[in-house]
Design a protein around this motif. Structure first.
Motif, PDB file in Angstrom:
ATOM      1  N   LEU A 146       0.874  -1.276   0.116  1.00 45.81           N
ATOM      2  CA  LEU A 146       0.152   0.141  -0.015  1.00 45.81           C
ATOM      3  C   LEU A 146       0.876   1.313   0.061  1.00 45.81           C
ATOM      4  O   LEU A 146       0.528   2.168  -0.658  1.00 45.81           O
ATOM      5  CB  LEU A 146      -0.786   0.087   1.367  1.00 45.81           C
ATOM      6  CG  LEU A 146      -2.178  -0.862   1.200  1.00 45.81           C
ATOM      7  CD1 LEU A 146      -2.714  -0.850   2.781  1.00 45.81           C
ATOM      8  CD2 LEU A 146      -3.022  -0.410   0.224  1.00 45.81           C
ATOM      9  N   ALA A 147       2.129   1.175   0.752  1.00 43.16           N
ATOM     10  CA  ALA A 147       3.015   2.468   0.684  1.00 43.16           C
ATOM     11  C   ALA A 147       4.075   2.040   1.648  1.00 43.16           C
ATOM     12  O   ALA A 147       4.190   0.934   2.239  1.00 43.16           O
ATOM     13  CB  ALA A 147       1.892   3.431   1.742  1.00 43.16           C
ATOM     14  N   LEU A 148       5.019   3.112   1.367  1.00 38.59           N
ATOM     15  CA  LEU A 148       6.395   2.538   1.906  1.00 38.59           C
ATOM     16  C   LEU A 148       6.656   4.133   2.752  1.00 38.59           C
ATOM     17  O   LEU A 148       6.311   5.149   2.565  1.00 38.59           O
ATOM     18  CB  LEU A 148       7.464   2.530   0.839  1.00 38.59           C
ATOM     19  CG  LEU A 148       7.167   1.215  -0.065  1.00 38.59           C
ATOM     20  CD1 LEU A 148       8.233   1.201  -1.055  1.00 38.59           C
ATOM     21  CD2 LEU A 148       7.397  -0.027   0.808  1.00 38.59           C
ATOM     22  N   GLY A 149       7.886   3.819   3.642  1.00 41.18           N
ATOM     23  CA  GLY A 149       8.394   4.770   4.081  1.00 41.18           C
ATOM     24  C   GLY A 149       9.820   4.300   4.681  1.00 41.18           C
ATOM     25  O   GLY A 149       9.969   3.067   4.964  1.00 41.18           O
ATOM     26  N   TRP A 150      10.667   5.401   5.022  1.00 42.96           N
ATOM     27  CA  TRP A 150      12.252   4.921   5.367  1.00 42.96           C
ATOM     28  C   TRP A 150      12.944   6.069   6.130  1.00 42.96           C
ATOM     29  O   TRP A 150      12.573   7.175   6.033  1.00 42.96           O
ATOM     30  CB  TRP A 150      13.188   4.286   4.326  1.00 42.96           C
ATOM     31  CG  TRP A 150      13.143   5.215   3.012  1.00 42.96           C
ATOM     32  CD1 TRP A 150      13.884   6.389   3.138  1.00 42.96           C
ATOM     33  CD2 TRP A 150      12.609   5.017   1.919  1.00 42.96           C
ATOM     34  NE1 TRP A 150      13.926   6.911   1.739  1.00 42.96           N
ATOM     35  CE2 TRP A 150      12.763   5.789   1.036  1.00 42.96           C
ATOM     36  CE3 TRP A 150      11.487   3.928   1.442  1.00 42.96           C
ATOM     37  CZ2 TRP A 150      12.267   6.084  -0.303  1.00 42.96           C
ATOM     38  CZ3 TRP A 150      10.949   4.119   0.099  1.00 42.96           C
ATOM     39  CH2 TRP A 150      11.519   5.121  -0.826  1.00 42.96           C
ATOM     40  N   LEU A 151      13.834   5.817   7.118  1.00 39.37           N
ATOM     41  CA  LEU A 151      14.517   6.677   7.776  1.00 39.37           C
ATOM     42  C   LEU A 151      15.890   6.023   8.342  1.00 39.37           C
ATOM     43  O   LEU A 151      15.733   4.947   8.967  1.00 39.37           O
ATOM     44  CB  LEU A 151      13.562   7.225   8.888  1.00 39.37           C
ATOM     45  CG  LEU A 151      14.295   8.523   9.860  1.00 39.37           C
ATOM     46  CD1 LEU A 151      14.367   9.718   9.017  1.00 39.37           C
ATOM     47  CD2 LEU A 151      13.584   8.631  11.169  1.00 39.37           C
ATOM     48  N   GLU A 157      16.259  13.920  13.873  1.00 38.94           N
ATOM     49  CA  GLU A 157      15.647  15.133  14.423  1.00 38.94           C
ATOM     50  C   GLU A 157      14.745  15.908  13.446  1.00 38.94           C
ATOM     51  O   GLU A 157      14.835  16.026  12.348  1.00 38.94           O
ATOM     52  CB  GLU A 157      17.269  16.056  14.470  1.00 38.94           C
ATOM     53  CG  GLU A 157      16.784  17.428  15.196  1.00 38.94           C
ATOM     54  CD  GLU A 157      18.122  18.001  15.305  1.00 38.94           C
ATOM     55  OE1 GLU A 157      18.126  18.972  16.225  1.00 38.94           O
ATOM     56  OE2 GLU A 157      19.129  18.019  14.574  1.00 38.94           O
ATOM     57  N   LEU A 158      13.675  16.536  14.080  1.00 42.43           N
ATOM     58  CA  LEU A 158      12.575  16.938  13.582  1.00 42.43           C
ATOM     59  C   LEU A 158      12.692  18.622  13.250  1.00 42.43           C
ATOM     60  O   LEU A 158      13.383  18.965  14.103  1.00 42.43           O
ATOM     61  CB  LEU A 158      11.396  16.692  14.101  1.00 42.43           C
ATOM     62  CG  LEU A 158      10.717  15.338  14.193  1.00 42.43           C
ATOM     63  CD1 LEU A 158       9.587  15.098  15.272  1.00 42.43           C
ATOM     64  CD2 LEU A 158      10.347  14.811  12.760  1.00 42.43           C
ATOM     65  N   ASP A 159      12.115  18.761  12.008  1.00 39.85           N
ATOM     66  CA  ASP A 159      12.070  20.309  11.549  1.00 39.85           C
ATOM     67  C   ASP A 159      10.601  20.491  12.664  1.00 39.85           C
ATOM     68  O   ASP A 159       9.353  20.251  11.884  1.00 39.85           O
ATOM     69  CB  ASP A 159      11.901  20.468  10.282  1.00 39.85           C
ATOM     70  CG  ASP A 159      11.851  22.126  10.061  1.00 39.85           C
ATOM     71  OD1 ASP A 159      11.210  22.570  10.838  1.00 39.85           O
ATOM     72  OD2 ASP A 159      12.501  22.524   8.870  1.00 39.85           O
ATOM     73  N   VAL A 169       8.498  16.179   9.389  1.00 41.02           N
ATOM     74  CA  VAL A 169       9.723  16.587   8.591  1.00 41.02           C
ATOM     75  C   VAL A 169      10.920  16.705   9.217  1.00 41.02           C
ATOM     76  O   VAL A 169      11.114  17.223  10.090  1.00 41.02           O
ATOM     77  CB  VAL A 169       9.285  17.991   7.838  1.00 41.02           C
ATOM     78  CG1 VAL A 169      10.596  18.556   7.041  1.00 41.02           C
ATOM     79  CG2 VAL A 169       7.835  17.982   7.320  1.00 41.02           C
ATOM     80  N   HIS A 170      12.035  15.853   8.466  1.00 33.83           N
ATOM     81  CA  HIS A 170      13.549  16.036   9.289  1.00 33.83           C
ATOM     82  C   HIS A 170      14.173  16.938   8.944  1.00 33.83           C
ATOM     83  O   HIS A 170      14.271  17.477   7.531  1.00 33.83           O
ATOM     84  CB  HIS A 170      13.859  14.735   9.119  1.00 33.83           C
ATOM     85  CG  HIS A 170      12.942  13.353   9.533  1.00 33.83           C
ATOM     86  ND1 HIS A 170      12.038  12.967   8.740  1.00 33.83           N
ATOM     87  CD2 HIS A 170      13.049  12.904  10.839  1.00 33.83           C
ATOM     88  CE1 HIS A 170      11.439  12.072   9.707  1.00 33.83           C
ATOM     89  NE2 HIS A 170      11.863  11.742  10.581  1.00 33.83           N
ATOM     90  N   ARG A 171      15.219  17.420   9.853  1.00 40.26           N
ATOM     91  CA  ARG A 171      15.970  18.469   9.069  1.00 40.26           C
ATOM     92  C   ARG A 171      17.275  18.004   8.338  1.00 40.26           C
ATOM     93  O   ARG A 171      17.621  18.746   7.556  1.00 40.26           O
ATOM     94  CB  ARG A 171      16.695  19.186  10.584  1.00 40.26           C
ATOM     95  CG  ARG A 171      15.621  19.758  11.699  1.00 40.26           C
ATOM     96  CD  ARG A 171      16.290  20.148  12.730  1.00 40.26           C
ATOM     97  NE  ARG A 171      17.352  21.172  12.496  1.00 40.26           N
ATOM     98  CZ  ARG A 171      17.038  22.190  12.554  1.00 40.26           C
ATOM     99  NH1 ARG A 171      15.980  22.805  12.591  1.00 40.26           N
ATOM    100  NH2 ARG A 171      18.434  23.204  12.265  1.00 40.26           N
TER     101      ARG A 171
END
Length: 254
Positions: A146-151, A157-159, A169-171
């Protein structure tokens, strides 16, 4: 399809040839609420994300590999080999459910054998028999998620100004190594999608240290990650003070 080519022609004639083709009167949003593969009903909407979205946290329980609608009291952990393993979490819906919009995964993680980790997550629909339902993905695959994500965890650290509760949203302006033997929270953006579940069908979350697509049979370099920092074991902590959860966009029936 010919119908979609006609829509593209209307759009380009409006904005490249300055012809009034009626595009400015179109509804601002059109979604397809998919059932399986490329099948699903289209629907017009007035805003994105959908204005009536209810963001529901589903809490990870590593003790039994489930997603729970309420916080999990008992602490548990899932361990998997950083290079070859994975862990999964499932929920079965007891009523018809539509999920449309952004998803966010909050994980408490720890690396055993490294000061960094690459995390890849995927969402799948599961039918009443427990089988995975394939979807069209990357405009090429017919057996996708259905969907993907990665980090990468060191980029967690977030913005704060740009992030929303449903879309982190990451810095990406410095690296923060993982502390030794100490769990830390990370927030992972998962691409938006739209899907309908019948009662008795479910959602599966997969977390692993490599691309969800292990075999890049189409040579999609943009979707392939090879320079990884994974070693040893990945640990996902859940329950109690470790509020690992996935935030899902539930759309109430009209």
């Amino acid at each position: 399809t010919p119908e979609n080519v006609a829509l593209q022609r209307q759009f380009f004639d409006q904005f490249l040839k300055d012809q009034d083709t009626g595009v400015r009167q179109w509804p601002p949003v059109r979604i397809q609420v998919r059932e399986a593969g490329s099948d699903g009903a289209f629907r017009d909407e007035t805003a994105w994300p959908l204005a009536r979205t209810h963001y529901q946290p589903l809490y990870l329980d590593a003790a039994d590999g489930r997603l729970e609608p309420s916080p999990v009291a008992r602490e548990a952990e899932a361990r998997y080999d950083a290079l070859t393993g994975r862990t999964t979490f499932d929920i079965v819906f007891d009523r018809e459910t539509e999920l449309t919009g952004y998803f966010k995964l909050r994980l408490w993680v720890q690396a055993d054998g490294s000061d960094d980790m690459d995390l890849f997550v995927g969402l799948d629909k599961i039918d009443r028999s427990g089988a995975r339902v394939p979807f069209t993905f990357y405009a090429l695959y017919d057996d996708g998620p259905l969907a993907l994500g990665w980090l990468r965890a060191s980029h967690r650290e977030l913005d704060r100004e740009r992030s929303t509760p449903w879309q982190p949203v990451h810095r990406h302006d410095r690296e923060l190594p993982l502390p030794d033997a100490t769990p830390v929270p990370v927030e992972i953006e998962i691409w938006p999608t739209s899907v309908r579940f019948a009662a008795g069908e479910g959602l599966r979350l997969t977390v692993q240290g490599r691309d969800i697509y292990d075999h890049d049979r189409y040579g999609l370099a943009f979707a392939r990650h090879e320079d990884l920092r994974n070693r040893g074991m990945h640990i996902v902590k859940t329950g109690g003070e470790y509020d690992s959860h996935i935030l899902v966009p539930v759309i109430p029936a009209l």
